[in-house]
Design a protein around this motif. Structure first.
Motif, short mmCIF file in Angstrom:
data_model
loop_
_atom_site.label_atom_id
_atom_site.label_comp_id
_atom_site.label_asym_id
_atom_site.label_seq_id
_atom_site.Cartn_x
_atom_site.Cartn_y
_atom_site.Cartn_z
N PHE A 209 6.35 8.33 3.45
CA PHE A 209 6.83 7.37 2.39
C PHE A 209 6.43 5.98 2.74
O PHE A 209 7.77 5.47 3.60
N ILE A 210 5.44 5.54 2.53
CA ILE A 210 5.06 4.30 3.16
C ILE A 210 4.92 3.12 1.92
O ILE A 210 4.67 3.23 0.91
N THR B 79 -0.86 2.56 -5.80
CA THR B 79 0.76 2.87 -5.50
C THR B 79 1.14 3.97 -6.28
O THR B 79 0.64 3.81 -7.70
N LEU B 80 1.94 4.53 -5.99
CA LEU B 80 2.48 5.91 -6.56
C LEU B 80 3.74 5.27 -7.72
O LEU B 80 4.03 5.70 -8.67
N TYR B 81 4.44 4.35 -6.87
CA TYR B 81 5.86 3.91 -7.46
C TYR B 81 5.80 2.33 -7.26
O TYR B 81 5.11 1.89 -6.42
N VAL B 82 6.81 1.94 -7.95
CA VAL B 82 7.05 0.31 -7.55
C VAL B 82 8.44 0.13 -7.48
O VAL B 82 9.41 0.73 -7.65
N THR C 195 -3.92 -1.59 6.31
CA THR C 195 -3.38 -0.32 6.78
C THR C 195 -4.16 0.92 6.78
O THR C 195 -4.06 1.88 7.38
N GLY C 196 -5.60 0.68 6.20
CA GLY C 196 -6.45 1.88 6.08
C GLY C 196 -6.06 2.97 5.02
O GLY C 196 -6.70 3.93 5.04
N LEU C 197 -5.04 2.68 4.23
CA LEU C 197 -4.46 3.61 3.29
C LEU C 197 -5.35 3.73 2.04
O LEU C 197 -5.81 2.67 1.47
N ASP C 198 -5.38 4.82 1.40
CA ASP C 198 -5.86 4.98 0.17
C ASP C 198 -4.77 4.38 -0.98
O ASP C 198 -5.32 3.98 -2.16
N TYR C 199 -3.49 4.61 -0.84
CA TYR C 199 -2.71 4.10 -1.81
C TYR C 199 -1.35 3.88 -0.91
O TYR C 199 -1.02 4.47 0.28
N PHE C 200 -0.34 3.04 -1.41
CA PHE C 200 0.97 3.25 -1.10
C PHE C 200 1.99 4.14 -1.73
O PHE C 200 1.66 4.28 -2.93
#
Length: 340
Positions: free
Chosen positions: A94-95, A163-166, A128-133
């Motif tokens: 969980f980033i 992002t999935l959540y805020v 970060t190279g992430l697709d989403y936080f």
């Protein structure tokens, strides 16, 4: 180079707590990357700390756009370690990241406008190279931007899959109430609030925490060990290279050092009777709050992560212990936290 493989028993000891009424659970200890993960820090040590954290069941990793130094380097370094060692475990992590403090020159690299937040989130994803936080926070309220604009920017990040959540960070109770109302109207998945909270800074107990309880929302605390003060580092005096020499750290300002040392020494006596270190007791004390889902720790070496996670072995406090702690803290002169 050895290929990292996570410990098979990593979930057996960690405690996981729900984020309010959402379906998300956080590890009760989270790893903050504010310090020790920048461009000036050894890459091997950074990786060892992150590996140790995950091996102990820590799933919550907390970043911000300006963490370093240099600003942005903590995200870059974490992304490198993630790609090399933790890519196969991405769905177990969980980033979080944040935006709202100064990041780049000019009028758009700061605060909480739509322009700033969305540009910053895009930059953080690239670093970060992430697709989403998993969660993206506004790092602080912006007095010159309508809260609705900030909320709409965060909502857009969700709807665009970034992002999935805020979450909210450094918001007081009234500011949180206002933002939560907007999020409800927008149906934005706001699930977490991140305040500063520790034994020496209890301001949120009379303001933010009651509001979160009313909203059935959860918090994760930062500065849980008061930037090292609630550890054994200061128990026998102030080291020559300590933060006590920096007037910008209010709880270690020269005029308050002696009294603060007496306070932490008295708290340490309580911790010893509980068979805990001062740091372990401080983390457990934060987690006594029903709304506190997780507490963030920092670490400069893996052994510190191991020691801090041991706080979970003794989370309960007797009424007598809590009364004694309150009595010790009541003797501490008020601290001007606006000077932080």
């Amino acid at each position: 180079m050895m290929i990292y493989q996570a410990a098979s028993q990593r979930y057996e000891r960690m405690v996981y707590r729900s984020l309010g009424t959402s379906g998300v659970k956080l590890s009760a200890i989270g790893l903050g990357l504010w310090n020790n993960f920048g461009s000036v820090d050894a890459n091997d040590r950074q990786a060892a700390i992150i590996h140790q954290a995950f091996d102990l069941g820590i799933t919550y990793f907390d970043l911000a756009n300006n963490y370093g130094p240099e600003p942005g380097s903590a995200e870059t370094n974490f992304g490198r370690i993630l790609a090399r060692d933790l890519h196969a475990y991405r769905d177990e992590l969980f980033i979080a990241s944040k935006a709202g403090y100064v990041m780049w020159p000019g009028p758009y690299g700061n605060w909480g406008s739509r322009k700033s937040l969305i540009a910053s989130a895009d930059q953080s994803l690239r670093r970060t190279g992430l697709d989403y936080f998993d969660v993206f926070y506004t790092h602080r309220p912006d007095p010159q931007t309508d809260p609705e604009e900030t909320a709409l920017a965060l909502d857009q990040l969700v709807r665009s899959g970034k992002t999935l959540y805020v979450g909210l960070s450094n918001y007081n109770g009234e500011q949180t109430r206002q933002m939560a109302q907007i999020f409800r109207e927008l149906r934005t998945p706001y699930i977490i609030n991140q305040p500063r909270y520790n034994l020496l800074n209890r301001q949120i107990e009379t303001d933010l925490l009651p509001e979160l309880a009313n909203q059935h929302q959860a918090a994760v605390s930062f500065s849980s060990l008061c930037q090292g003060l609630l550890t054994d580092k200061y128990l026998h005096g102030v080291p020559a290279d300590s933060r006590a020499n920096k007037a910008t750290i209010p709880f270690l300002h020269p005029v308050q050092v002696d009294q603060t040392l007496q306070t932490i020494q008295a708290l340490n006596q309580v911790a010893q009777r509980r068979h805990q270190s001062l740091a372990q007791m401080a983390l457990a004390w934060n987690l006594r709050q029903p709304t506190m889902a997780s507490v963030l720790i920092g670490a400069s070496r893996p052994e510190q992560v191991v020691a801090n996670v041991q706080a979970l072995d003794h989370l309960d406090f007797t009424p007598a212990e809590l009364t004694e702690i309150d009595t010790i803290l009541d003797r501490q002169a008020p601290i001007d936290w606006s000077a932080k």
